[in-house]
Design an enzyme around this catalytic site. Structure first.
Site, PDB file in Angstrom:
ATOM      1  CE1 TYR A 139       3.584  16.551  -2.499  1.00 56.18           C
ATOM      2  CE2 TYR A 139       5.209  16.248  -1.005  1.00 56.18           C
ATOM      3  CZ  TYR A 139       4.473  15.721  -1.962  1.00 56.18           C
ATOM      4  OH  TYR A 139       4.468  14.381  -2.374  1.00 56.18           O
TER       5      TYR A 139
ATOM      6  NE  ARG B 186       3.107   8.019  -4.619  1.00 55.20           N
ATOM      7  CZ  ARG B 186       4.418   7.402  -5.146  1.00 55.20           C
ATOM      8  NH1 ARG B 186       4.465   6.770  -6.330  1.00 55.20           N
ATOM      9  NH2 ARG B 186       5.376   7.817  -4.386  1.00 55.20           N
TER      10      ARG B 186
ATOM     11  CG  ASP C  68      11.234   2.577  -7.257  1.00 53.19           C
ATOM     12  OD1 ASP C  68      11.919   3.811  -7.384  1.00 53.19           O
ATOM     13  OD2 ASP C  68      10.128   2.555  -6.410  1.00 53.19           O
TER      14      ASP C  68
ATOM     15  CD  GLU D 243       0.584  -3.130 -13.195  1.00 47.06           C
ATOM     16  OE1 GLU D 243       1.698  -2.306 -13.517  1.00 47.06           O
ATOM     17  OE2 GLU D 243       0.324  -3.744 -12.315  1.00 47.06           O
TER      18      GLU D 243
HETATM   19  C1  LIG Z   1       7.093   7.913   1.051  1.00 47.47           C
HETATM   20  C2  LIG Z   1       7.343   8.128  -0.247  1.00 47.47           C
HETATM   21  C3  LIG Z   1       7.548   9.534  -1.010  1.00 47.47           C
HETATM   22  C4  LIG Z   1       8.002   9.607  -2.161  1.00 47.47           C
HETATM   23  N1  LIG Z   1       7.752  10.913  -2.797  1.00 47.47           N
HETATM   24  C5  LIG Z   1       8.537  11.091  -4.107  1.00 47.47           C
HETATM   25  C6  LIG Z   1       8.624  12.412  -4.597  1.00 47.47           C
HETATM   26  O1  LIG Z   1       8.323  13.441  -4.037  1.00 47.47           O
HETATM   27  N2  LIG Z   1       9.112  12.607  -6.013  1.00 47.47           N
HETATM   28  C7  LIG Z   1       9.577  11.532  -6.716  1.00 47.47           C
HETATM   29  O2  LIG Z   1       9.876  11.592  -7.913  1.00 47.47           O
HETATM   30  N3  LIG Z   1       9.444  10.325  -6.250  1.00 47.47           N
HETATM   31  C8  LIG Z   1       9.171   9.936  -4.933  1.00 47.47           C
HETATM   32  N4  LIG Z   1       9.033   8.602  -4.372  1.00 47.47           N
HETATM   33  C9  LIG Z   1       9.402   7.694  -5.053  1.00 47.47           C
HETATM   34  C10 LIG Z   1       8.388   7.171  -6.243  1.00 47.47           C
HETATM   35  O3  LIG Z   1       7.321   6.851  -5.434  1.00 47.47           O
HETATM   36  C11 LIG Z   1       9.106   5.722  -7.193  1.00 47.47           C
HETATM   37  O4  LIG Z   1      10.269   6.052  -7.285  1.00 47.47           O
HETATM   38  C12 LIG Z   1       8.264   5.641  -8.028  1.00 47.47           C
HETATM   39  O5  LIG Z   1       6.964   5.241  -7.857  1.00 47.47           O
HETATM   40  C13 LIG Z   1       8.735   4.130  -8.761  1.00 47.47           C
HETATM   41  O6  LIG Z   1       8.104   4.029 -10.017  1.00 47.47           O
HETATM   42  P1  LIG Z   1       8.336   2.608 -10.872  1.00 47.47           P
HETATM   43  O7  LIG Z   1       7.201   2.659 -12.190  1.00 47.47           O
HETATM   44  O8  LIG Z   1       9.719   2.555 -11.399  1.00 47.47           O
HETATM   45  O9  LIG Z   1       7.559   1.544  -9.920  1.00 47.47           O
HETATM   46  P2  LIG Z   1       6.418   1.316  -9.161  1.00 47.47           P
HETATM   47  O10 LIG Z   1       5.411   2.322  -9.114  1.00 47.47           O
HETATM   48  O11 LIG Z   1       6.514   0.015  -8.297  1.00 47.47           O
HETATM   49  O12 LIG Z   1       5.623   0.364 -10.385  1.00 47.47           O
HETATM   50  C14 LIG Z   1       5.843  -0.698 -10.785  1.00 47.47           C
HETATM   51  C15 LIG Z   1       4.732  -1.622 -11.601  1.00 47.47           C
HETATM   52  O13 LIG Z   1       5.168  -2.797 -12.011  1.00 47.47           O
HETATM   53  C16 LIG Z   1       3.853  -3.740 -11.776  1.00 47.47           C
HETATM   54  N5  LIG Z   1       4.442  -5.182 -11.623  1.00 47.47           N
HETATM   55  C17 LIG Z   1       5.622  -5.565 -10.693  1.00 47.47           C
HETATM   56  N6  LIG Z   1       5.623  -6.826 -10.983  1.00 47.47           N
HETATM   57  C18 LIG Z   1       5.250  -7.203 -12.050  1.00 47.47           C
HETATM   58  C19 LIG Z   1       5.189  -8.312 -12.991  1.00 47.47           C
HETATM   59  N7  LIG Z   1       5.995  -9.504 -12.705  1.00 47.47           N
HETATM   60  N8  LIG Z   1       4.586  -8.430 -14.193  1.00 47.47           N
HETATM   61  C20 LIG Z   1       3.747  -7.183 -14.564  1.00 47.47           C
HETATM   62  N9  LIG Z   1       3.687  -5.966 -13.773  1.00 47.47           N
HETATM   63  C21 LIG Z   1       4.455  -6.142 -12.642  1.00 47.47           C
HETATM   64  C22 LIG Z   1       3.388  -3.195 -10.337  1.00 47.47           C
HETATM   65  O14 LIG Z   1       1.767  -3.892 -10.301  1.00 47.47           O
HETATM   66  C23 LIG Z   1       3.321  -1.905 -10.552  1.00 47.47           C
HETATM   67  O15 LIG Z   1       2.498  -1.058 -11.257  1.00 47.47           O
HETATM   68  C24 LIG Z   1       8.545   8.461  -3.163  1.00 47.47           C
HETATM   69  C25 LIG Z   1       8.426   7.039  -2.561  1.00 47.47           C
HETATM   70  C26 LIG Z   1       7.945   6.999  -1.135  1.00 47.47           C
HETATM   71  C27 LIG Z   1       8.027   5.468  -0.459  1.00 47.47           C
END
Ligand SMILES: Cc1cc2nc3c(=O)[nH]c(=O)nc-3n(C[C@H](O)[C@H](O)[C@H](O)COP(=O)(O)OP(=O)(O)OC[C@H]3O[C@@H](n4cnc5c(N)ncnc54)[C@H](O)[C@@H]3O)c2cc1C
Length: 400
Positions: free
Chosen positions: A222, A113, A304, A39
């Site tokens: 919520y 979160r 994502d 991370e």
């Molecule tokens: C307004 C809003 C409301 C939402 N509501 C919901 C909901 O109700 N329910 C739901 O299921 N989802 C919801 N989501 C979606 C959800 O927030 C995301 O889909 C989810 O957090 C994605 O998680 P992730 O681990 O894929 O990515 P991220 O949370 O973006 O994590 C990526 C991680 O990788 C790290 N990183 C990045 N680049 C590097 C690198 N080169 N080397 C090492 N580390 C790196 C970052 O620091 C970060 O910690 C919502 C999103 C938004 C914007």
């Protein structure tokens, strides 16, 4: 090295320690793999905002033995109510609580979160053969026949059997793997706030999910933290300049109040009662069109990084957790008969269509939520008539 590797424990390297990366680490560790997670941040953490989790997601967390940890911090709303943002009238209700448990075998939960992130992290920290490394920014990788090699910003190089790119919307792993350009700006802004219910007047406190639909806007509220806090997100059309990668802009409360000035008194009262808002610029990508976009060779994307979506089905983190579970299921079979690239390909084949469907449905939901004029009237009439039949999503909540 390939033959030897296949007889050894599978070495899984994960870039990114958000909800997706931690869930993938847990699933792969439970599948018997050795996990090293990198991370870039100074500390593990999440922004102050809420997450809704459908029964498809809660069921997976329960399967990982996290039910008690979840119960300690989540809220379990009894219903989801849809209201008109201008008139305040009720348009439809989806029963949650026991109804969801009876229909889908698990409850509908809402959670901070940071609480979800923390419970995944705690579970991962308890496992053997898991290394968690902070302050490591992945720069490049080389995926070869025998292994995948990672290089970090500080010059560190490591090697393993698989690289899981869980590095989010602006994924480095994705840009090298697919080279398909940056995400697109949705043209929507998300104002978010989280505050103790006790700080609100009694009439504004709430233990249900409420979605307010209006022309070019919607608001969702919520409970989180066992119901003690309220999460509020207001989505309006708009743009800000620069800072797209920042999830945490400070927001101008007057702009939000102006955008919602024509909404009903009950909604305005809630918006005005919130002292401090933060701002996200929403970005996404078009729905996936093939499995090839989720895995190539020894590299797979999840969350994502693979399928950033608009939050209008509340399933982005949910799909990241489902991806993680499928990665665990596949990599549990890395026994020397099936090699890692084949297993990652099977992961992608099993996941891409469901993720694409959720991405597409999220876009459509946003369009429906923000309808204006006669089309909005049609939406409201359909919701009043069909209510729960429109609001329930069996294909999603039943799980993959
Ligand atoms: C307004 C809003 C409301 C939402 N509501 C919901 C909901 O109700 N329910 C739901 O299921 N989802 C919801 N989501 C979606 C959800 O927030 C995301 O889909 C989810 O957090 C994605 O998680 P992730 O681990 O894929 O990515 P991220 O949370 O973006 O994590 C990526 C991680 O990788 C790290 N990183 C990045 N680049 C590097 C690198 N080169 N080397 C090492 N580390 C790196 C970052 O620091 C970060 O910690 C919502 C999103 C938004 C914007």
């Amino acid at each position: 090295m390939g033959q030897n590797r296949s007889l050894m424990t599978t070495q899984v390297l994960i870039a990114g320690g958000g909800i997706g990366g931690l869930a993938a680490g847990l699933a792969c560790s439970r599948a018997g793999c050795q996990v090293r997670l990198y991370e870039r941040a100074e500390a593990f953490g999440e922004v102050g905002a809420g997450i809704q989790m459908g029964p498809n997601v809660v069921r997976l967390l329960q399967g990982w033995g996290l039910d008690a940890a979840l119960r300690a911090v989540a809220a379990y709303p009894e219903r989801l109510q849809v209201r008109h943002a201008l008139s305040g009238a009720e348009l439809g209700v989806l029963r949650l609580g026991q109804t969801t448990v009876q229909r889908y075998g698990a409850p509908y939960a809402t959670i901070h979160r940071a609480d979800l992130h923390q419970l995944l992290l705690a579970a991962l920290q308890q496992r053997e053969r898991v290394q968690l490394r902070l302050r490591h920014t992945l720069e490049t990788f080389e995926s070869g026949a025998e292994a995948v090699r990672l290089r970090f910003a500080d010059g560190l190089e490591v090697e393993g059997d698989a690289l899981l790119g869980a590095d989010g919307l602006w994924s480095r792993v994705r840009s090298q793997l697919l080279n398909d350009g940056p995400p697109r700006v949705a043209g929507h802004l998300a104002y978010r706030a989280m505050l103790p219910q006790a700080s609100l007047p009694a009439a504004l406190r709430s233990q249900q999910v409420t979605a307010w639909l209006g022309p070019r806007l919607h608001v969702v509220q919520y409970p989180v933290r066992g119901g003690a806090w309220l999460n509020v997100v207001a989505i309006v059309h708009g743009h800000v300049h620069g800072g797209l990668e920042d999830w945490d802009h400070s927001a101008n409360t007057a702009d939000l109040q102006a955008a919602l000035a024509h909404t009903c008194g009950a909604l305005r009262a809630l918006i005005e009662a919130v002292p401090d808002w933060r701002l996200w610029v929403l970005c996404d990508r078009p729905p996936l069109t093939s499995a090839d976009q989720m895995a190539r060779g020894r590299v797979a994307l999840l969350g994502d990084a693979a399928h950033p979506m608009r939050p209008y089905l509340a399933q982005g983190a949910g799909m990241a957790i489902e991806d993680a579970a499928e990665l665990g299921r596949q990599l549990a079979q890395a026994d020397g008969v099936l090699d890692v690239p084949t297993l990652l390909q099977r992961y992608a084949l099993n996941r891409w269509q469901r993720n694409a469907r959720v991405q597409a449905r999220s876009i459509r939901n946003g369009e429906i939520f923000h309808l204006q004029g006669p089309l909005a009237w049609g939406r409201d009439a359909a919701l009043r008539l069909l209510g729960e039949r429109l609001l329930d999503v069996p294909w999603l909540y039943q799980g993959p």
